[in-house]
Every structure is written in C-alpha cells, then in structure tokens.
Scaffold this motif. Structure first.
Motif, PDB file in Angstrom:
ATOM      1  N   THR A 338       0.839  -1.194   0.000  1.00  0.00           N
ATOM      2  CA  THR A 338       0.000   0.000   0.000  1.00  0.00           C
ATOM      3  C   THR A 338       0.879   1.250   0.000  1.00  0.00           C
ATOM      4  N   TYR A 353      -7.822  -2.510   3.694  1.00  0.00           N
ATOM      5  CA  TYR A 353      -7.218  -1.421   2.921  1.00  0.00           C
ATOM      6  C   TYR A 353      -8.300  -0.637   2.167  1.00  0.00           C
ATOM      7  N   PHE A 354      -9.232  -1.346   1.555  1.00  0.00           N
ATOM      8  CA  PHE A 354     -10.334  -0.655   0.874  1.00  0.00           C
ATOM      9  C   PHE A 354     -11.112   0.225   1.851  1.00  0.00           C
ATOM     10  N   GLU A 357      -8.532   3.162   2.941  1.00  0.00           N
ATOM     11  CA  GLU A 357      -8.040   4.024   1.872  1.00  0.00           C
ATOM     12  C   GLU A 357      -9.170   4.578   1.000  1.00  0.00           C
ATOM     13  N   ALA A 358     -10.190   3.735   0.726  1.00  0.00           N
ATOM     14  CA  ALA A 358     -11.234   4.123  -0.226  1.00  0.00           C
ATOM     15  C   ALA A 358     -12.586   4.340   0.433  1.00  0.00           C
ATOM     16  N   ARG A 391     -13.659   4.284  -6.503  1.00  0.00           N
ATOM     17  CA  ARG A 391     -12.756   4.313  -5.344  1.00  0.00           C
ATOM     18  C   ARG A 391     -11.893   3.048  -5.285  1.00  0.00           C
ATOM     19  N   ILE A 392     -12.500   1.889  -5.551  1.00  0.00           N
ATOM     20  CA  ILE A 392     -11.734   0.636  -5.546  1.00  0.00           C
ATOM     21  C   ILE A 392     -10.682   0.651  -6.642  1.00  0.00           C
ATOM     22  N   ARG A 394      -9.145   3.253  -7.892  1.00  0.00           N
ATOM     23  CA  ARG A 394      -8.039   4.133  -7.461  1.00  0.00           C
ATOM     24  C   ARG A 394      -7.184   3.438  -6.406  1.00  0.00           C
ATOM     25  N   ALA A 395      -7.833   2.756  -5.466  1.00  0.00           N
ATOM     26  CA  ALA A 395      -7.073   2.082  -4.399  1.00  0.00           C
ATOM     27  C   ALA A 395      -6.207   0.965  -4.972  1.00  0.00           C
ATOM     28  N   CYS A 396      -6.740   0.215  -5.921  1.00  0.00           N
ATOM     29  CA  CYS A 396      -5.949  -0.868  -6.513  1.00  0.00           C
ATOM     30  C   CYS A 396      -4.798  -0.321  -7.359  1.00  0.00           C
ATOM     31  N   ALA A 398      -3.152   2.240  -6.782  1.00  0.00           N
ATOM     32  CA  ALA A 398      -2.120   2.807  -5.888  1.00  0.00           C
ATOM     33  C   ALA A 398      -1.222   1.738  -5.281  1.00  0.00           C
TER      34      ALA A 398
END
Length: 400
Positions: A338, A353-354, A357-358, A391-392, A394-396, A398
């Motif tokens: 992450t 994390y989701f 972070e998201a 959002r998912i 963008r998180a993935c 990153a």
C-alpha cells in the motif's frame, strides 16, 4: 472465569454482520463510507404487504400462533411450491421460522450428532459451517473456484461423500458468488446422492427470484423426484420481497423432519411474529409483477459492477447468474504494498485497505471459504456503485 459452552466456542461471529456493524459505526462518526457488505435489497417492502401487516394489527392478530406457522401461511407456501416449483406438500411438511437462517439452524440441530458430516461447497454462505460446528458435526468443504463457475461438480461430490455424510447443502443462486446451477447440473449432483440412502439434501433457494440466467430456475427436488423424501427445500420472503427485517423463512420437506424442527422450535423461539406471518401470506399470494422490474434493476447494477471491476488492475470478476453479489478474484493483488508501506498478505488485508483508503466496505473471501477474493453486494443505486467501484479502482491502482 468464563462459563461459555463448548458448543458456542466452536463458532465465530458472522463476518458479514461484523462488517455491517463497522460501517454503521463509521457512518456514525461522520465517515463517508460506502457499505457494500450487507446482503439486503435496497428496495422497500411492497405496499400491499405492508397493508396486510397493518390490517393484521388492526384485526388484533397479535397473539401466539401455531409454533411452526399459521394455517394461512402454510397454505400460501404450499401454493407457492406447487405454482413455481411443481412440488406438492401437505401442511405437516411445511415449517415457518424466524428467517431462513433459523430454518437452517433448526434442521441441522435437529438432525446432526457429533461426528456427522455435512458437505458444503465453497464459496459458501458464512453461517453454514458454523451451524454445523455448533452441533458437533463436521463440515466437509468442497472448493469450487471461478474456473468451474463457483459450482461443485458431480465428481467432487462423489469424492466427498463418506459413510458419515448426513447432509449436502446447495445454494443456488449463491451467496456469495451469484452462481446458479442449471437443471442438468442439479440432476448430475442428484444422481450422485441417490444411491447413498442416508444422505439428505438441504437446498437454500433464498435468491430464487433474483435470477438473470438464460436457463430457468430449478431446485433439486423438482429435477430429482426420487430425492423428494430426502430434500429440505428452504426459502423465505427476505430477498425477493425486500422483507429482511420481517424475519420469515420457510421450508418444505419430509414430515418426520418438519416435526423434529417444530419440536426444537417449541423450546427455543416458539412461533415467528404473527404480524410478519400475515405479511408473508400477502407477499406469496399477491401480485408478483414487481419482481420483474426489480430484477431488471439488479441486472443493470450487476453489469455495471462486473464491467468496472474487470477494468480494475489486479481483479478478475466473473459474471453471476443471480442474487445480488459479485465475487472477484484478487490473487494478483496479494503481496502488493500500500502507499503507507503495508503488505497485502491476505484478502482480509485487502478489504481493510479498501475500508481505510477508499472508504468502501466489502467482505473478505476467507469468510466464505475461498481466498483470495472478496464479496460485494450491488443492492444499492447505480450512482453509489459507480462511486464505490471508482474508489476501488483508485485504491488498486495505488498498490505497488
């Protein structure tokens, strides 16, 4: 000092309910979290069902009822099974319970002894193995991955059956994957079970009416009539009629089993809510046309979510045949790091994390017996789903 029973020590709290509670807590703190963890339609209970409940209250229908269901509700359930599934039951073959989970619990507790085995395909609904564990029975998990459509094959079932097998649990369409068995696939499983005279089938058809596949819905007692006397066909009003809080599940099965389940219920919850039973009569006997419109909305949402998740780095999302869940494979994300330097070592790490972070809540695949993956419920609006999937994505993206 604690005095917790051994039976209670064999089970874990529901992972889906735990995540839903976490979402409520975060929202209470003002966090802009999108909850995709709960298995609950966002549609409202139909007005004609509400009206029936209100009328029952006004009519004073507020007393104890027969332990396992009023005659009126049993008649409505018998009509439903005959009309929609071609299954004929007598009133002493019908049980009504406080939700589908209660139906399953009653059946397993009433029939399992220590060491008895229950075959459960994975991914599975979180409560199946825990209820078996509670009884002292042994869950026998059969992994059915995305490569086989998240469905157990006849060969896998044959290999899993032993002299200790008491039940085979089927769930179609499935929670958590949305996978659905065709009549031909059910017939193949039934042919395996048939010669094993002591093996019964519990089929969880709760998502029967949330179905998108080209082939028609089928249930195993319908396509394998020789298994009729060994099948408990479980259903309820929670999902199709958006009545999760009303807590009405039901089942049709052999009279001896229904009697045993009623005996257990008489010493536990007693009857389900009289008001909820009156509402369920209206749901089953009333107009069903609204189901088509709602299914069309669910199908649009499914297609949106599947498309966006398959466009997400590291995710592969099969297209489900029913229910309102997707179960994307996250194998490619395990081992990544992450932006804060934390390693994603499991699917539970990934959903945490989701969430952090998201601000998107999902349920990790380990809770359903098959990792690395996660479950998303798309029982919410397309706008919310679009934002959640963005959002998912963008998180993935990153992760490194």
């Amino acid at each position: 000092m604690t005095n917790i029973s051994k039976a209670l020590g064999r089970i874990q709290p529901s992972a889906t309910l735990a995540m839903s509670a976490k979402v409520s807590e975060l929202k209470g703190q003002g966090v802009d979290v999108i909850g995709l963890s709960a298995g609950e339609p966002d549609f409202d209970t139909p007005d004609f069902v509400k009206d029936a409940a209100i009328q029952a209250i006004r009519d004073g229908d507020t007393n104890y009822t027969v332990v396992d269901g009023t005659p009126a509700l049993k008649a409505a359930i018998i009509g439903k099974f005959e009309r929609e599934n071609g299954l004929t039951y007598a009133p002493n073959q019908i049980t009504v319970n406080s939700g589908g989970k209660h139906t399953l619990f009653n059946a397993l507790v009433a029939t399992l002894d220590e060491g008895d085995e229950v075959i459960i395909p994975a991914p599975y609904w979180v409560s199946y193995p825990d209820i078996v564990n509670f009884t002292g029975g042994t869950p026998v998990i059969v992994e059915a991955g995305a490569d086989q459509g998240y469905k157990m094959t006849a060969a896998q079932l044959e290999a899993a059956i032993s002299l200790k097998t008491k039940w085979v649990i089927l769930n179609s369409p499935s929670n958590p994957t949305g996978a659905a068995y065709s009549a031909e696939e059910l017939k193949a499983l039934g042919d395996v079970i048939l010669p094993h005279k002591n093996v019964m089938v519990m089929t969880d058809d709760m998502y029967e009416h949330i179905w998108y596949a080209d082939f028609p819905f089928a249930t195993i007692a319908q396509v394998c009539p020789d298994l009729y006397d060994r099948t408990l066909t479980v259903n309820g009003v929670s999902k199709a009629y958006a009545m999760t809080g009303w807590r009405i599940g039901y089942a049709g099965g052999p009279a001896w089993l229904i009697k045993a389940m009623g005996k257990l219920q008489s010493q536990s919850t007693s009857n389900p809510s009289s008001i909820s039973q009156a509402a369920a009569v209206a749901a089953l006997n009333g107009p069903q046309d609204f189901l088509v419109e709602r299914n069309a909305a669910f199908e649009r949402r499914r297609d949106l979510v599947v498309s966006m998740l398959n466009d997400t780095p590291g995710l592969e999302c099969p297209t489900p045949e029913g229910a309102f869940y997707v179960y994307p494979d996250a194998s490619a994300l395990i081992g990544k790091t992450t932006p804060k330097g934390q390693v994603i070592g499991s699917d539970e790490d990934l959903i945490n994390y989701f969430l952090e972070e998201a601000q998107v809540a999902a349920v990790h695949g380990a809770a359903f017996g098959l990792s690395p993956a996660f479950r998303i419920s798309y029982a919410t609006s397309e706008d919310i789903l679009t934002e959640a999937c963005t959002r998912i994505q963008r998180a993935c993206a990153a992760l490194r």
